[in-house]
Design an enzyme around this catalytic site. Structure first.
Site, PDB file in Angstrom:
ATOM      1  N   THR A 160      30.726  42.971  35.930  1.00 48.04           N
ATOM      2  CA  THR A 160      29.769  44.059  36.104  1.00 48.04           C
ATOM      3  C   THR A 160      28.674  44.010  35.042  1.00 48.04           C
ATOM      4  O   THR A 160      28.911  43.545  33.937  1.00 48.04           O
ATOM      5  CB  THR A 160      30.558  45.373  35.941  1.00 48.04           C
ATOM      6  OG1 THR A 160      31.524  45.414  36.972  1.00 48.04           O
ATOM      7  CG2 THR A 160      29.687  46.599  35.977  1.00 48.04           C
ATOM      8  N   GLY A 175      35.460  50.464  42.350  1.00 43.19           N
ATOM      9  CA  GLY A 175      35.923  50.301  40.975  1.00 43.19           C
ATOM     10  C   GLY A 175      35.375  51.353  40.035  1.00 43.19           C
ATOM     11  O   GLY A 175      34.766  52.353  40.445  1.00 43.19           O
TER      12      GLY A 175
HETATM   13  N1  GLY Z   1      34.455  46.808  36.413  1.00 41.28           N
HETATM   14  C1  GLY Z   1      34.013  46.577  37.703  1.00 41.28           C
HETATM   15  C2  GLY Z   1      35.024  46.615  38.722  1.00 41.28           C
HETATM   16  O1  GLY Z   1      36.210  46.667  38.422  1.00 41.28           O
HETATM   17  O2  GLY Z   1      34.659  46.597  39.863  1.00 41.28           O
END
Ligand code: GLY
Length: 316
Positions: A178, A208
């Site tokens: 991300t 998420g």
């Molecule tokens: N941190 C991004 C996700 O888990 O989608």
């Protein structure tokens, strides 16, 4: 400590930070700067974890999550599981600004809202992302013929293989995940933005931490802003970004606040071994980051920087 605008971001945010800093230098708001930075990252076709070119879910569809949070008001806007729109950060901002009684829209509803707001649609699955999808699923791919479509025979096989891959997912070589961006503007406002295509081959509909306040994104102008990258479910289970901001509120230094959140996340039992990373910024311009892997970095630009400065994250 710094005075004046500053913008920080996770690995690969360098695709958007310089243009965003130029906006901040010209007096733009932190909200404009964060959106501008993340749109450029979302348009970076070489980046397979965000926007167009992002790796797809287990059905071969690119589903995007994004959020934005404003420090002075703690207003939050987010979208989850959005398909067919290349700039989810802009839709998240529109949720914040045009649907103030809502924080998060997902799936079809988010797409309906994006359509109503006049956002352009696009095909987000690039040939390269499709190739990586096929390659990763190679064992089952060999037993499946035809194009990648939802109706293709063997779709269930693809999905089973994809979910199996997710369960065995390991941290990638090199920067991945991300994108987080945190900006402090000349007026002293702070905004945190997060955008992602989520895990490659995730279960369809999986949203998420990037879309959730307190987990992937949190901002409180009294203490600072924080954001997370990596294993979103770990961040969700410890409310990672909020934990970091709470630590800043208690007076912990930024890198220590980040690392202490990861120490807590590491106490969770979890079969999925992908790491978690975090970074934060304080209202007086101090910043820090921490990561489950050594060698992880984050980017910083101040008003006087002539290039993106890269800082090491404190390892867990
Ligand atoms: N941190 C991004 C996700 O888990 O989608």
């Amino acid at each position: 400590m710094t005075s004046g605008p500053i913008i920080i971001g996770s690995e690969r945010s360098e695709a958007g930070l310089p243009a965003a800093m130029e906006l901040l230098r010209q007096g733009a708001s932190a909200l404009d700067a964060v959106e501008a930075a993340l749109k450029l990252c979302e348009d970076n076709l070489d980046d397979h974890y965000v926007g167009t070119g992002g790796l797809p879910n287990a059905r071969g569809e690119v589903e995007l999550d994004a959020s934005v949070m404003v420090g002075s008001t703690r207003a939050f806007g987010a979208v989850g599981g959005v398909r067919g729109y290349p700039h989810p950060i802009s839709i998240a901002r529109a949720v914040l600004e045009k649907l103030p009684q809502h924080c998060l829209l997902v799936g079809e509803g988010a797409e309906l809202f994006a359509q109503e707001q006049g956002f352009d649609r696009a095909d987000l699955l690039t040939d390269e992302a499709k190739r990586l999808f096929y390659e990763s699923l190679a064992p089952s791919h060999e037993s499946v013929e035809g194009e990648l479509t939802l109706a293709a025979p063997g779709d269930a096989l693809y999905r089973a293989a994809a979910i199996d891959l997710v369960q065995r997912f390991r941290p990638h070589e090199g920067p991945w995940g991300t994108i987080n961006v945190i900006a402090l503007d000349a007026s002293g406002e702070m905004v945190v933005g997060v955008s992602t295509s989520g895990y490659p081959w995730k279960y369809p509909g999986r949203v998420g931490d990037s879309a959730l306040p307190g987990t992937g994104n949190y901002c409180d102008l009294r203490y600072g802003g924080a954001a997370c990258t990596g294993r979103g479910e770990m961040s969700m289970r410890v409310t990672g970004a909020r934990m970091v901001v709470d630590a800043l509120a208690r007076g912990e230094e930024p890198a220590q606040a980040c690392r202490n959140m990861l120490v807590e996340a590491a106490t969770l039992r979890d079969a999925f071994s992908a790491e978690l990373r975090t970074l934060c910024l304080t209202p007086d311009g101090r910043h820090g980051g921490a990561a489950g892997q050594s060698g992880s970095t984050y980017n910083v630009l101040t008003a006087s920087s002539d290039k993106v400065e890269v800082f090491a994250r404190t390892p867990l």
